[in-house]
Design an enzyme around this catalytic site. Structure first.
Site, PDB file in Angstrom:
ATOM      1  N   HIS A   1       0.810  -1.211   0.000  1.00 48.96           N
ATOM      2  CA  HIS A   1       0.000   0.000   0.000  1.00 48.96           C
ATOM      3  C   HIS A   1       0.848   1.269   0.000  1.00 48.96           C
ATOM      4  CE1 HIS A   1      -4.231  -1.664   0.754  1.00 48.96           C
ATOM      5  NE2 HIS A   1      -3.459  -2.604   0.265  1.00 48.96           N
TER       6      HIS A   1
ATOM      7  N   SER B   1      -0.210  -1.146  -6.189  1.00 47.72           N
ATOM      8  CA  SER B   1      -0.172  -2.321  -7.059  1.00 47.72           C
ATOM      9  C   SER B   1       0.465  -2.011  -8.410  1.00 47.72           C
ATOM     10  CB  SER B   1      -1.598  -2.824  -7.312  1.00 47.72           C
ATOM     11  OG  SER B   1      -2.226  -3.170  -6.109  1.00 47.72           O
TER      12      SER B   1
ATOM     13  N   LYS C   1     -14.620  -8.430  -7.134  1.00 48.73           N
ATOM     14  CA  LYS C   1     -13.854  -9.315  -8.009  1.00 48.73           C
ATOM     15  C   LYS C   1     -13.143 -10.384  -7.175  1.00 48.73           C
ATOM     16  CE  LYS C   1     -10.703  -9.126 -11.923  1.00 48.73           C
ATOM     17  NZ  LYS C   1      -9.794  -8.325 -12.729  1.00 48.73           N
ATOM     18  N   ASP C   2     -12.619  -9.985  -6.015  1.00 43.91           N
ATOM     19  CA  ASP C   2     -11.971 -10.952  -5.133  1.00 43.91           C
ATOM     20  C   ASP C   2     -12.976 -11.955  -4.572  1.00 43.91           C
ATOM     21  OD1 ASP C   2      -9.418 -10.074  -5.491  1.00 43.91           O
ATOM     22  OD2 ASP C   2      -9.317  -8.868  -3.671  1.00 43.91           O
TER      23      ASP C   2
ATOM     24  N   GLU D   1       6.350 -33.821  -0.210  1.00 40.22           N
ATOM     25  CA  GLU D   1       5.098 -33.353  -0.788  1.00 40.22           C
ATOM     26  C   GLU D   1       5.365 -32.712  -2.146  1.00 40.22           C
ATOM     27  OE1 GLU D   1       2.544 -34.715   0.856  1.00 40.22           O
ATOM     28  OE2 GLU D   1       1.618 -32.873   1.569  1.00 40.22           O
TER      29      GLU D   1
HETATM   30  C1  HEM Z   1       0.902 -21.540   7.154  1.00 37.87           C
HETATM   31  C2  HEM Z   1      -0.065 -22.280   7.448  1.00 37.87           C
HETATM   32  C3  HEM Z   1       0.016 -23.767   7.647  1.00 37.87           C
HETATM   33  C4  HEM Z   1       0.505 -24.732   6.794  1.00 37.87           C
HETATM   34  C5  HEM Z   1       1.124 -24.518   5.406  1.00 37.87           C
HETATM   35  C6  HEM Z   1       0.306 -26.017   7.451  1.00 37.87           C
HETATM   36  C7  HEM Z   1       0.650 -27.260   6.913  1.00 37.87           C
HETATM   37  C8  HEM Z   1       0.380 -28.488   7.480  1.00 37.87           C
HETATM   38  C9  HEM Z   1       0.579 -29.768   6.855  1.00 37.87           C
HETATM   39  C10 HEM Z   1       1.158 -30.017   5.468  1.00 37.87           C
HETATM   40  C11 HEM Z   1       0.159 -30.737   7.744  1.00 37.87           C
HETATM   41  C12 HEM Z   1       0.135 -32.265   7.526  1.00 37.87           C
HETATM   42  C13 HEM Z   1      -1.240 -32.687   7.092  1.00 37.87           C
HETATM   43  C14 HEM Z   1      -1.422 -34.170   7.123  1.00 37.87           C
HETATM   44  O1  HEM Z   1      -0.696 -34.888   6.410  1.00 37.87           O
HETATM   45  O2  HEM Z   1      -2.307 -34.612   7.848  1.00 37.87           O
HETATM   46  C15 HEM Z   1      -0.260 -30.075   8.929  1.00 37.87           C
HETATM   47  C16 HEM Z   1      -0.741 -30.720  10.083  1.00 37.87           C
HETATM   48  C17 HEM Z   1      -1.123 -30.076  11.235  1.00 37.87           C
HETATM   49  N1  HEM Z   1      -1.185 -28.713  11.447  1.00 37.87           N
HETATM   50 FE1  HEM Z   1      -0.744 -27.278  10.096  1.00 37.87          FE
HETATM   51  N2  HEM Z   1      -0.268 -25.812   8.677  1.00 37.87           N
HETATM   52  C18 HEM Z   1      -0.453 -24.452   8.844  1.00 37.87           C
HETATM   53  C19 HEM Z   1      -0.988 -23.830   9.948  1.00 37.87           C
HETATM   54  C20 HEM Z   1      -1.308 -24.463  11.149  1.00 37.87           C
HETATM   55  C21 HEM Z   1      -1.697 -23.804  12.381  1.00 37.87           C
HETATM   56  C22 HEM Z   1      -1.826 -22.310  12.540  1.00 37.87           C
HETATM   57  C23 HEM Z   1      -1.912 -24.796  13.316  1.00 37.87           C
HETATM   58  C24 HEM Z   1      -2.304 -24.693  14.779  1.00 37.87           C
HETATM   59  C25 HEM Z   1      -2.320 -23.651  15.464  1.00 37.87           C
HETATM   60  C26 HEM Z   1      -1.674 -26.051  12.693  1.00 37.87           C
HETATM   61  C27 HEM Z   1      -1.816 -27.287  13.325  1.00 37.87           C
HETATM   62  C28 HEM Z   1      -1.620 -28.515  12.724  1.00 37.87           C
HETATM   63  C29 HEM Z   1      -1.818 -29.787  13.372  1.00 37.87           C
HETATM   64  C30 HEM Z   1      -2.294 -30.033  14.812  1.00 37.87           C
HETATM   65  C31 HEM Z   1      -1.512 -30.782  12.431  1.00 37.87           C
HETATM   66  C32 HEM Z   1      -1.533 -32.317  12.618  1.00 37.87           C
HETATM   67  C33 HEM Z   1      -2.860 -32.896  12.333  1.00 37.87           C
HETATM   68  C34 HEM Z   1      -2.944 -33.466  10.941  1.00 37.87           C
HETATM   69  O3  HEM Z   1      -2.001 -34.107  10.508  1.00 37.87           O
HETATM   70  O4  HEM Z   1      -3.980 -33.276  10.300  1.00 37.87           O
HETATM   71  N3  HEM Z   1      -1.302 -25.822  11.398  1.00 37.87           N
HETATM   72  N4  HEM Z   1      -0.139 -28.692   8.750  1.00 37.87           N
END
Ligand code: HEM
Lengths: 421, 253
Positions: free
Chosen positions: A213, A217, A241-242, A285
């Site tokens: 900002h 843009s 649009k978004d 991945e």
């Molecule tokens: C930038 C954002 C985020 C990305 C890119 C991300 C990415 C991921 C990925 C790739 C997995 C594995 C999924 C699977 O194979 O099951 C995962 C699991 C998990 N994430 Fe995140 N995550 C993000 C944000 C968060 C936040 C903010 C929290 C909690 C405050 C969180 C909590 C968890 C938990 C508890 C799991 C394990 C449960 C599961 O496997 O489904 N994540 N996350």
């Protein structure tokens, strides 16, 4: 920023002391936006929404998840089976990670095509690169949490990369693991960091927006806004649009969540981690595959530097090189629309990234080795050779005199070097 | 030692060759499953027959520890039937007021009782091989249900000429490497189907794979049903937003 007079007395009272409403008015409503943005400009707001979805679903997942090697896998399955709509939460989060990378990669290619990294938006772009790094770290650690076979072996392979660092490598790996193997301490710290980093990301996104900002843009023509006739207010035009873009995106995203939730996943991750049994084919991945291909492309030592270390350096360099883009590309013209050669090399580069992704998914043998090496060479050549060179040899097409002139079909063609063509 | 494991892990990263083994396996024949596709569902009779196959044959070697007996009401069994299935098993509980552990009959809330107390016992009873837990099997293999079906029906009495089959192993066309420690579990008439269906190997394989697919994704039907509703809503919403966008932008272009 002139304080607006608010009709509602409560809003006026708050705003006088804390001008959040004025700020919102300024940045979400009045914000003057080039009138010619195309749909590639939707992906920034989409990425922001995906981040919010990830945090919302992640926080609730964390309420049911147990970060212990003995319980993690079962606790995720409990979420899938016994938590109300737990399967929905988890599939939203799991596929959300893939969506995040799809959206952000498109967002970055958009910037690359339209020269959005050039002055005055260098810092904006660089904050973006840092966001990408933070996203990668977050996703890598998240993938470890369900403690499946790929979680475990992926964590092991990637943390092991640091052992390539001379002298202190092994000590660093032990420090990262919190022990002598990927084990419970590793899982615990990954969970803590996986919870922390998204909030860091949130702060980075905020900085990204402040920078945006400030310099405003870019647009598909890549020319500066010359006056109010070139812009329209963000609301209602880009808000709607978004919103439309969000609707279309949700159809895409949720189709995976509901009908092919494991499309992006590896079957091996539904097998509980087993340190005694190496899976036949360890792959990260999909969003890491191009970088994985670059890591494995270096199969030869150079002088006294071993191949493994070179591979690690190349992999990190592949992201870090983006930080220097504003100075590698010296062309005064931003948009590829007016850069006949760059426009073609750009698409070659996109194809090269896809090729690297394909190579990364195959075991490094046979034709995949030289293919990966060629694609890696092109990847770096694009930034380090082609871009600087093009800045001098390419003759850009004439630029329109202004956005409004181009939109209304009037305007004299003036080339980047000020020569009328 | 530590350096060795590090090196080994890195070697697998750099020089993975395992996929070569997998790639020599023949292509899996695609079956038509009632539960594939956007609107696919599990047939309740198929699931119940599949459960019978699992219970009477597979469960003597394989656990399915993510399932609880109570889950069986989802595939059409009555609470009484579920209580009866559970009552066939004993689980350890306690300690009681005297501090003693005791065994009691399993109840609907218990997880499926495992056939062996631990992995070592399972291996000891199976010639050193470990029969893996089946609760997630169809999600945990490339090819999913098609693979498990192919495995169950892919045994050959005689290995091809020149194939060195190890002692106690069985030749299977679809198992990676073709030598599998599991003896062919299904044979003509292996179960007496309660509903009178003829128990051919193909029929039993199909039924048990359907059951295992449900076991791996018990949420599948709810998920797809909700998905259809969400999609209809989103398509309508997005169309409206598109119309709104056109209207608002009409004075810009
Ligand atoms: C930038 C954002 C985020 C990305 C890119 C991300 C990415 C991921 C990925 C790739 C997995 C594995 C999924 C699977 O194979 O099951 C995962 C699991 C998990 N994430 Fe995140 N995550 C993000 C944000 C968060 C936040 C903010 C929290 C909690 C405050 C969180 C909590 C968890 C938990 C508890 C799991 C394990 C449960 C599961 O496997 O489904 N994540 N996350």
């Amino acid at each position: 920023m002139d304080a607006k007079t608010w009709k509602n007395p409560i809003i006026a009272w708050v705003d006088k002391r804390l001008p959040i409403f004025t700020m919102m008015q300024h940045d979400l409503v009045d914000y003057p936006t080039p009138r010619n943005l195309n749909y590639w400009w939707n992906f920034g707001s989409l990425a922001g929404i995906v981040l919010v979805i990830m945090i919302a679903t992640g926080v609730v997942l964390a309420m049911h998840y147990t970060p212990h090697t003995q319980h993690a896998f079962e606790s995720v399955e409990r979420i899938m089976r016994d938590v109300n709509y737990g399967w929905l939460l988890r599939y939203l989060h799991m596929n959300g990670a893939s969506m995040f990378f799809i959206v952000v990669y498109i967002h970055m290619f958009r910037g690359l095509y339209y020269g959005s990294y050039k002055a005055p938006r260098e810092l904006l772009w660089q904050i973006g690169v840092i966001i990408l790094l933070a996203m990668m770290a977050t996703a890598f650690m998240g993938y470890v949490l369900p403690w499946g076979q790929m979680s475990y072996w992926g964590a092991k392979v990637i943390t092991n990369l640091f052992s390539a660092i001379p002298l202190v490598g092994d000590a660093i790996v032990t420090w990262l693991w919190g022990g002598f193997a990927v084990d419970n301490p590793t899982l615990n710290r990954f969970f803590a960091l996986h919870y922390l980093l998204p909030f860091l990301l949130f702060a980075l996104v905020f900085l990204h927006l402040v920078a945006l900002h400030t310099s405003k843009s870019n647009n598909p023509l890549g020319i500066d806004v010359k006056g109010p006739q070139d812009t329209i207010p963000f609301t209602p035009y880009y808000t709607v649009k978004d919103m439309f873009g969000l609707g279309a995106f949700l159809i895409f995203y949720l189709a995976f969540v509901f009908f092919a939730p494991n499309f992006f996943g590896e079957p091996d991750n539904y097998i509980k981690a087993n340190p005694m049994q190496t899976p036949p084919h360890i792959v990260p991945e999909w969003y890491f595959l191009p970088f994985y291909a670059i890591l494995r492309a270096i199969t030869f030592d150079i002088l006294f530097i071993p191949a493994k270390l070179l591979g690690v350096i190349a992999m990190f360099a592949a992201v870090l090189v983006l930080l220097f883009l504003p100075w590698l590309d010296r062309s005064a013209v931003r948009s590829a629309r007016f850069r006949p050669i760059y426009k073609q090399v750009f698409w070659l580069f996109v194809a090269d990234c896809i090729l690297l992704g394909v190579v990364g998914g195959h075991p490094p043998e046979g034709v995949w080795v030289p293919l990966g090496q060629a694609a890696t060479a092109f990847y770096f050549a694009f930034f380090l050779v082609i871009m600087p060179l093009l800045s001098f040899i390419e003759r850009p097409r004439p630029l329109p005199s202004s956005i409004s002139a181009a939109v209304t079909g009037k305007g004299v063609g003036i080339s980047a070097h000020g020569v009328a063509e | 030692m530590k350096r060795k494991t590090l090196a080994a892990a890195f070697a697998t990263l750099l020089f993975t060759t395992g996929a070569a083994v997998a790639s020599e396996a023949p292509k899996l024949p695609a079956q038509s499953w009632s539960f594939s596709g956007t609107f696919g569902t599990f047939g309740r009779p198929d699931l119940q027959r599949g459960f019978q196959v699992y219970k009477q044959i597979c469960s003597s070697c394989h656990a399915a520890h993510l399932l609880a007996y109570r889950n069986l009401t989802d595939i059409g069994f009555t609470p009484q039937q579920v209580t009866d299935f559970a009552a066939d098993f004993e689980v350890e509980d306690g300690p009681n007021d005297e501090g003693e552990m005791f065994t009691r009959k399993a109840v609907a809330a218990d997880r499926f009782v495992k056939p062996f107390p631990n992995e070592a016992a399972a291996r000891a009873a199976n010639n050193g091989a470990y029969p893996p837990d089946l609760s997630l099997m169809t999600k945990a293999r490339v090819g999913g249900p098609d693979y498990v079906y192919a495995l169950l029906t892919g045994y050959k009495e005689e290995p091809p000429a020149g194939f060195a089959l190890m002692e106690g192993m069985h030749y299977n066309e679809y198992f990676p490497g073709h030598q599998v420690a599991m003896a062919p579990p299904l044979s003509e008439g292996g179960v007496d189907y309660a509903d009178g269906t003829t128990a051919t190997v193909e029929q039993m394989a199909k039924d048990v794979v359907t059951f295992l697919s449900w076991a791996a994704e018990p949420e599948m039907e709810v998920r797809k049903r909700l998905g259809v509703k969400v999609m209809i809503f989103l398509v309508a919403l997005t169309a409206l937003l598109f119309a709104l966008k056109r209207k608002i932008w009409s004075d810009v272009h």
